[in-house]
Scaffold this motif. Structure first.
Motif, PDB file in Angstrom:
ATOM      1  N   MET A  39       0.815  -1.226   0.000  1.00 30.54           N
ATOM      2  CA  MET A  39       0.000   0.000   0.000  1.00 30.54           C
ATOM      3  C   MET A  39       0.856   1.288   0.000  1.00 30.54           C
ATOM      4  O   MET A  39       0.651   2.149  -0.875  1.00 30.54           O
ATOM      5  N   LEU A  81      -4.487  -7.178  13.698  1.00 32.00           N
ATOM      6  CA  LEU A  81      -4.910  -8.470  13.142  1.00 32.00           C
ATOM      7  C   LEU A  81      -4.029  -9.614  13.650  1.00 32.00           C
ATOM      8  O   LEU A  81      -4.462 -10.761  13.730  1.00 32.00           O
ATOM      9  N   ARG A 278      -9.597 -18.783   0.424  1.00 40.28           N
ATOM     10  CA  ARG A 278      -8.434 -18.284   1.172  1.00 40.28           C
ATOM     11  C   ARG A 278      -7.113 -18.519   0.435  1.00 40.28           C
ATOM     12  O   ARG A 278      -6.194 -17.709   0.504  1.00 40.28           O
TER      13      ARG A 278
HETATM   14  C1  HEM Z   1      -5.399   0.303   6.930  1.00 40.33           C
HETATM   15  C2  HEM Z   1      -5.641  -0.623   6.114  1.00 40.33           C
HETATM   16  C3  HEM Z   1      -6.459  -1.867   6.321  1.00 40.33           C
HETATM   17  C4  HEM Z   1      -7.264  -2.283   7.351  1.00 40.33           C
HETATM   18  C5  HEM Z   1      -7.564  -1.557   8.640  1.00 40.33           C
HETATM   19  C6  HEM Z   1      -7.779  -3.589   7.004  1.00 40.33           C
HETATM   20  C7  HEM Z   1      -8.640  -4.356   7.778  1.00 40.33           C
HETATM   21  C8  HEM Z   1      -9.039  -5.653   7.496  1.00 40.33           C
HETATM   22  C9  HEM Z   1      -9.876  -6.488   8.350  1.00 40.33           C
HETATM   23  C10 HEM Z   1     -10.459  -6.058   9.677  1.00 40.33           C
HETATM   24  C11 HEM Z   1     -10.025  -7.687   7.740  1.00 40.33           C
HETATM   25  C12 HEM Z   1     -10.814  -8.910   8.246  1.00 40.33           C
HETATM   26  C13 HEM Z   1      -9.859  -9.870   8.936  1.00 40.33           C
HETATM   27  C14 HEM Z   1     -10.498 -11.153   9.384  1.00 40.33           C
HETATM   28  O1  HEM Z   1     -11.709 -11.322   9.279  1.00 40.33           O
HETATM   29  O2  HEM Z   1      -9.759 -12.021   9.854  1.00 40.33           O
HETATM   30  C15 HEM Z   1      -9.310  -7.635   6.493  1.00 40.33           C
HETATM   31  C16 HEM Z   1      -9.188  -8.703   5.603  1.00 40.33           C
HETATM   32  C17 HEM Z   1      -8.480  -8.647   4.435  1.00 40.33           C
HETATM   33  N1  HEM Z   1      -7.870  -7.514   3.900  1.00 40.33           N
HETATM   34 FE1  HEM Z   1      -7.594  -5.727   4.840  1.00 40.33          FE
HETATM   35  N2  HEM Z   1      -7.282  -3.943   5.774  1.00 40.33           N
HETATM   36  C18 HEM Z   1      -6.489  -2.908   5.330  1.00 40.33           C
HETATM   37  C19 HEM Z   1      -5.807  -2.856   4.120  1.00 40.33           C
HETATM   38  C20 HEM Z   1      -5.805  -3.847   3.173  1.00 40.33           C
HETATM   39  C21 HEM Z   1      -5.143  -3.772   1.899  1.00 40.33           C
HETATM   40  C22 HEM Z   1      -4.370  -2.552   1.390  1.00 40.33           C
HETATM   41  C23 HEM Z   1      -5.354  -4.959   1.271  1.00 40.33           C
HETATM   42  C24 HEM Z   1      -4.899  -5.428  -0.088  1.00 40.33           C
HETATM   43  C25 HEM Z   1      -4.398  -4.724  -0.985  1.00 40.33           C
HETATM   44  C26 HEM Z   1      -6.153  -5.790   2.147  1.00 40.33           C
HETATM   45  C27 HEM Z   1      -6.552  -7.087   1.871  1.00 40.33           C
HETATM   46  C28 HEM Z   1      -7.255  -7.900   2.722  1.00 40.33           C
HETATM   47  C29 HEM Z   1      -7.448  -9.316   2.497  1.00 40.33           C
HETATM   48  C30 HEM Z   1      -6.911 -10.127   1.307  1.00 40.33           C
HETATM   49  C31 HEM Z   1      -8.212  -9.790   3.577  1.00 40.33           C
HETATM   50  C32 HEM Z   1      -8.626 -11.256   3.835  1.00 40.33           C
HETATM   51  C33 HEM Z   1      -7.486 -11.905   4.585  1.00 40.33           C
HETATM   52  C34 HEM Z   1      -7.714 -13.365   4.938  1.00 40.33           C
HETATM   53  O3  HEM Z   1      -8.805 -13.678   5.374  1.00 40.33           O
HETATM   54  O4  HEM Z   1      -6.765 -14.131   4.806  1.00 40.33           O
HETATM   55  N3  HEM Z   1      -6.425  -5.084   3.291  1.00 40.33           N
HETATM   56  N4  HEM Z   1      -8.712  -6.379   6.374  1.00 40.33           N
END
Ligand code: HEM
Ligand code: HEM
Length: 373
Positions: A39, A81, A278
């Protein structure tokens, strides 16, 4: 700043592989790679390309430092996380990320308005990418405060971020970066960018809401995959495979494109519950993000270290970074395919590929100090 963030991205990718191998929460490993590594680097790269696309001056002051703010937001998200920071850190990460992205978006839009002549169509891809990031962060924020929406919010967040934020900024940049890396123009790049954007946006929107409307999944996969296939065919027609595969940086960018097409195929399948979703996260990281970032950095780091006219030092650094580019790209593609198939051995290939970039990078930066010969 650009050199620092380039090196940080490589460290964050290594950290992500380490966290996954050590059994940390999958979302922590994903955010080490995407939120801490990719990012801020995307913001910094946009800060480099927006002035090129609008034929105007570079970022200064607050805007120049925004990639560091995004790095802070990414670290907060990773900490929360991974369970190392309290839950409120996640809300802090969302708020910080939204505010910083909106400020950056306003700067990009202002640059477009003040451009000398018509801005390059790539600029609209950056605007759309930043719009996706704002939406993705707002949506996950809503999911965090309103649990019934969490499942759909998480699915929208991850697809808007991977296909939208990363996908749009990557394809928008590749149209400009590929001809630069090959040292020959692509007269059709601007037309392709203009034609493809509505299809890409429709595909991303489809994937983002397909969690609630599963029939949209295959349609979205064909749209996003189709845009990437059209780009690959366009490159083949203009440059030919021999040139594209002949250089370490361009071969890596080409493999990233192929990786995205494979992931869209996987998206169609996991959207219909025919394979686990996943696995696509690790597949996206190894099969798309790693060849994309290492290929782009092989071309850009020498320019960032030695700005201005070409010097022997810049050429030498590019040579060091691209020498193993083709083998690295193949390692990443194989790693992506293995991880998609649920084989953890893919992580070892990805780690080897990252090492084959990190070590030459270290050698290149130590041997060829910035600005010197
Ligand atoms: C400040 C930035 C971010 C915050 C606060 C955030 C927050 C979160 C949260 C709360 C989840 C759910 C986690 C769970 O249920 O276990 C999540 C999942 C996810 N986020 Fe983000 N995110 C951010 C940035 C990003 C960016 C930039 C990307 C990709 C370019 C991204 C990709 C994903 C992916 C792929 C998941 C699923 C992960 C998994 O289950 O293995 N996130 N995010
Ligand atoms: C155009 C391509 C894609 C389409 C159409 C698509 C579609 C979908 C759909 C419809 C679901 C919901 C399945 C359900 O109801 O449980 C889903 C889940 C998911 N997708 Fe995608 N997807 C695509 C690409 C990707 C990519 C590139 C990634 C990797 C970052 C990804 C990661 C995931 C994850 C982690 C889940 C949730 C799995 C779970 O936690 O059960 N998808 N996808």
């Amino acid at each position: 700043m650009l050199i620092y963030l380039g090196c940080c991205a490589v460290l964050a990718f290594a950290l992500a592989i380490g966290l996954a191998v050590l059994g940390a929460a999958p979302a922590a490993a994903a955010h080490a790679a995407f939120a801490v590594g990719a990012m801020p680097l995307v913001f910094a790269a946009m800060g480099h390309f927006v002035p090129v696309l609008t034929r105007s001056g570079g970022a200064s002051g607050t805007v120049h430092r925004l990639p560091l703010v995004m790095q802070g937001a990414g670290l907060l998200a990773l900490g929360a996380l991974g369970g190392w920071l309290p839950g409120w850190a996640l809300h802090g990460a969302v708020s910080l990320g939204v505010v910083a992205t909106v400020v950056f978006l306003v700067w990009v839009l202002g640059k477009g308005r003040k451009a000398l002549g018509r801005p390059h169509p790539g600029l609209r891809w950056y605007v759309a990418a930043l719009g996706c990031l704002v939406l993705a962060l707002v949506v996950i924020g809503v999911g965090l405060v309103w649990p019934p929406a969490y499942r759909l919010a998480r699915l929208a967040h991850l697809h808007l971020n991977t296909l939208g934020f990363i996908g749009l900024s990557a394809i928008g940049t590749l149209h400009v970066l590929m001809p630069t890396a090959l040292g020959r123009p692509d007269p059709l790049a601007a037309t392709r960018l203009t034609r493809q954007l509505p299809w890409m946006l429709a595909g991303i929107a489809g994937a983002a809401v397909a969690g609630g409307l599963p029939w949209l999944g295959p349609v979205a996969a064909v749209l996003v995959g189709g845009v990437m296939v059209a780009t690959l065919v366009g490159w083949w027609r203009v440059h030919g495979w021999a040139r594209l595969c002949g250089d370490g940086a361009t071969a890596s960018l080409l493999v990233a494109g192929v990786g995205l097409v494979v992931l869209c195929g996987a998206g169609a399948l996991h959207g219909l519950a025919l394979m686990p979703g996943r696995a696509a996260v690790a597949g996206f990281f190894a099969g798309f993000l790693l060849p994309l970032v290492t290929g782009a950095l092989s071309q850009l780091l020498p320019v960032w270290c030695h700005p201005g006219p070409v010097t022997p030092a810049r050429t030498r650094l590019r040579g060091i970074l691209t020498r193993q580019g083709r083998i690295r790209a193949l390692l990443f593609l194989a790693a992506g395919l293995l991880l998609l198939a649920g084989q953890v051995s893919g992580a070892a290939l990805a780690a080897l590929g990252v090492a084959l970039f990190a070590l030459p990078l270290l050698r290149g930066l130590l041997k060829v100090p910035a600005g010197g010969e």
